[in-house]
Enzyme design. Structure first.
Site, PDB file in Angstrom:
ATOM      1  N   ASP A 112       5.778   4.817   5.181  1.00 27.69           N
ATOM      2  CA  ASP A 112       6.607   3.889   5.954  1.00 27.69           C
ATOM      3  C   ASP A 112       6.665   2.510   5.318  1.00 27.69           C
ATOM      4  O   ASP A 112       7.364   1.622   5.835  1.00 27.69           O
ATOM      5  CB  ASP A 112       6.131   3.795   7.408  1.00 27.69           C
ATOM      6  CG  ASP A 112       4.724   3.261   7.553  1.00 27.69           C
ATOM      7  OD1 ASP A 112       3.860   3.616   6.725  1.00 27.69           O
ATOM      8  OD2 ASP A 112       4.466   2.473   8.492  1.00 27.69           O
ATOM      9  N   HIS A 113       5.984   2.321   4.188  1.00 28.58           N
ATOM     10  CA  HIS A 113       6.057   1.056   3.457  1.00 28.58           C
ATOM     11  C   HIS A 113       6.693   1.209   2.073  1.00 28.58           C
ATOM     12  O   HIS A 113       7.111   0.210   1.497  1.00 28.58           O
ATOM     13  CB  HIS A 113       4.657   0.448   3.323  1.00 28.58           C
ATOM     14  CG  HIS A 113       4.123  -0.070   4.618  1.00 28.58           C
ATOM     15  ND1 HIS A 113       4.069  -1.406   4.938  1.00 28.58           N
ATOM     16  CD2 HIS A 113       3.650   0.585   5.703  1.00 28.58           C
ATOM     17  CE1 HIS A 113       3.565  -1.551   6.151  1.00 28.58           C
ATOM     18  NE2 HIS A 113       3.314  -0.344   6.637  1.00 28.58           N
ATOM     19  N   HIS A 138       0.843  -1.193   0.000  1.00 29.62           N
ATOM     20  CA  HIS A 138       0.000   0.000   0.000  1.00 29.62           C
ATOM     21  C   HIS A 138       0.878   1.243   0.000  1.00 29.62           C
ATOM     22  O   HIS A 138       2.102   1.140   0.085  1.00 29.62           O
ATOM     23  CB  HIS A 138      -0.988  -0.004   1.163  1.00 29.62           C
ATOM     24  CG  HIS A 138      -0.387   0.070   2.525  1.00 29.62           C
ATOM     25  ND1 HIS A 138       0.374  -0.943   3.079  1.00 29.62           N
ATOM     26  CD2 HIS A 138      -0.451   1.045   3.480  1.00 29.62           C
ATOM     27  CE1 HIS A 138       0.748  -0.608   4.302  1.00 29.62           C
ATOM     28  NE2 HIS A 138       0.268   0.602   4.559  1.00 29.62           N
ATOM     29  N   HIS A 168       1.392   3.960   1.948  1.00 30.03           N
ATOM     30  CA  HIS A 168       1.894   4.750   3.076  1.00 30.03           C
ATOM     31  C   HIS A 168       3.416   4.864   3.047  1.00 30.03           C
ATOM     32  O   HIS A 168       4.117   3.888   2.753  1.00 30.03           O
ATOM     33  CB  HIS A 168       1.419   4.143   4.392  1.00 30.03           C
ATOM     34  CG  HIS A 168      -0.037   4.413   4.661  1.00 30.03           C
ATOM     35  ND1 HIS A 168      -0.788   3.699   5.566  1.00 30.03           N
ATOM     36  CD2 HIS A 168      -0.892   5.340   4.131  1.00 30.03           C
ATOM     37  CE1 HIS A 168      -2.025   4.160   5.584  1.00 30.03           C
ATOM     38  NE2 HIS A 168      -2.108   5.154   4.732  1.00 30.03           N
ATOM     39  N   HIS A 224      -7.718  -0.752   5.332  1.00 30.68           N
ATOM     40  CA  HIS A 224      -6.700   0.164   5.856  1.00 30.68           C
ATOM     41  C   HIS A 224      -6.504   1.303   4.857  1.00 30.68           C
ATOM     42  O   HIS A 224      -6.486   2.487   5.237  1.00 30.68           O
ATOM     43  CB  HIS A 224      -5.408  -0.611   6.080  1.00 30.68           C
ATOM     44  CG  HIS A 224      -4.280   0.199   6.643  1.00 30.68           C
ATOM     45  ND1 HIS A 224      -4.312   0.739   7.900  1.00 30.68           N
ATOM     46  CD2 HIS A 224      -3.075   0.558   6.105  1.00 30.68           C
ATOM     47  CE1 HIS A 224      -3.182   1.399   8.129  1.00 30.68           C
ATOM     48  NE2 HIS A 224      -2.419   1.308   7.050  1.00 30.68           N
ATOM     49  N   HIS A 253       4.322  -4.442  11.000  1.00 30.54           N
ATOM     50  CA  HIS A 253       4.732  -3.750  12.230  1.00 30.54           C
ATOM     51  C   HIS A 253       4.873  -4.723  13.393  1.00 30.54           C
ATOM     52  O   HIS A 253       4.188  -5.753  13.440  1.00 30.54           O
ATOM     53  CB  HIS A 253       3.702  -2.678  12.613  1.00 30.54           C
ATOM     54  CG  HIS A 253       3.669  -1.514  11.692  1.00 30.54           C
ATOM     55  ND1 HIS A 253       4.454  -0.404  11.859  1.00 30.54           N
ATOM     56  CD2 HIS A 253       2.925  -1.285  10.576  1.00 30.54           C
ATOM     57  CE1 HIS A 253       4.202   0.466  10.896  1.00 30.54           C
ATOM     58  NE2 HIS A 253       3.273  -0.045  10.103  1.00 30.54           N
ATOM     59  N   ASP A 310      -0.448  -3.749   6.389  1.00 30.35           N
ATOM     60  CA  ASP A 310      -1.116  -3.251   7.595  1.00 30.35           C
ATOM     61  C   ASP A 310      -2.586  -3.668   7.652  1.00 30.35           C
ATOM     62  O   ASP A 310      -3.391  -3.021   8.330  1.00 30.35           O
ATOM     63  CB  ASP A 310      -1.030  -1.718   7.661  1.00 30.35           C
ATOM     64  CG  ASP A 310       0.367  -1.226   7.988  1.00 30.35           C
ATOM     65  OD1 ASP A 310       1.262  -2.067   8.209  1.00 30.35           O
ATOM     66  OD2 ASP A 310       0.575   0.003   8.007  1.00 30.35           O
TER      67      ASP A 310
END
Length: 253
Positions: free
Chosen positions: A57-58, A53, A55, A111, A166, A128
């Site tokens: 942080d990915h 996805h 985001h 998400h 995570h 996530d």
């Protein structure tokens, strides 16, 4: 095939798979540095990057890694993922020659609207959407979508290893015990997770059998959760459970 969890940022994991010949793939590289370090340490060649996805942080390290290594970047259809070189959607196959891997793409909105998971080779890279003993927040989706996505993942073979994005297991166990306090499997998983983290070890991957036994978000139809949440509508129970998790604050022992 080696599976390595690379800690990144505050509590992310970047997943690295490598074969005996040194070909590698990474999943959700939120930053490039841990991947470069692992590639150099292990003598690996990066061939592909899988993104679940959009985001940051990915995906934060994907463009740099692709530019430096020539790796293909597989990602869902989402204009917010500019680094993608191959777009994938529900039911697509990602077949890699180096390393020799074959994944099926599963659409798991909730998400985010375009979130996907990759399943194959006994592994589930679910970003996530599904966490160990938890699930992601619904930033762009509805409870109906998120529950349907989790139902799809929960139906996969029980020995599938769950590689999520995570390290949330200890906190997730604390919340799960508040709504499912008599679950012996959950109590065992909570103790195991606490011990692993005390030694600096990851709590992941888990298995889908573990998650079906411990994860309240996969157990909204179980008697204990029906008693705790009430109601006859499973989507309403799921939405209530997610709201409780959003508001939950662990109480120190």
């Amino acid at each position: 095939m080696r599976l390595i969890a690379l800690p990144a940022l505050a509590d992310n994991y970047i997943w690295l798979l490598a074969d005996a010949a040194g070909a590698a793939v990474v999943v959700d590289p939120g930053e490039a540095a841990p991947v470069y370090t692992a590639l150099a340490r292990e003598g690996l060649r990066l061939r592909a990057i899988l993104l679940t996805h959009h985001h940051p942080d990915h995906i934060g390290g994907a463009a740099t890694l692709a530019a430096q290594t020539g790796a293909e970047v597989y990602a869902p259809v989402d204009e917010r993922i500019a680094a993608a070189t191959v777009r994938v959607g529900d039911g697509d196959r990602v077949r890699l020659a180096e390393p020799d891997l074959d994944f099926t793409v599963i659409a798991v909105p909730g998400h985010t609207r375009s979130h996907v998971a990759y399943h194959g080779n006994g592994l589930l890279f679910c970003g996530d959407t599904l966490f160990s003993v938890g699930c992601g927040r619904m930033f762009e989706g509805t409870p109906e979508q998120m529950l349907a996505s989790l139902d799809r993942l929960a139906a996969l073979p029980g020995d599938t290893r769950v590689c999520c994005g995570h390290e949330y297991t200890v906190a997730n166990c604390a919340f799960a015990r508040s709504v499912d306090p008599h679950n012996a499997a959950l109590q065992a998983r909570s103790a195991q997770a606490a011990q692993l983290r005390a030694h600096g070890a990851p709590t992941l991957p888990s298995t889908l059998d573990d998650e079906r036994a411990c994860n309240p978000f996969l157990r909204v139809d179980c008697a204990a959760l029906v008693d705790a949440l009430g109601g006859t509508d499973r989507v309403a129970r799921f939405a209530d459970l997610r709201r409780r998790k959003d508001d939950y604050k662990a109480v120190a022992a």
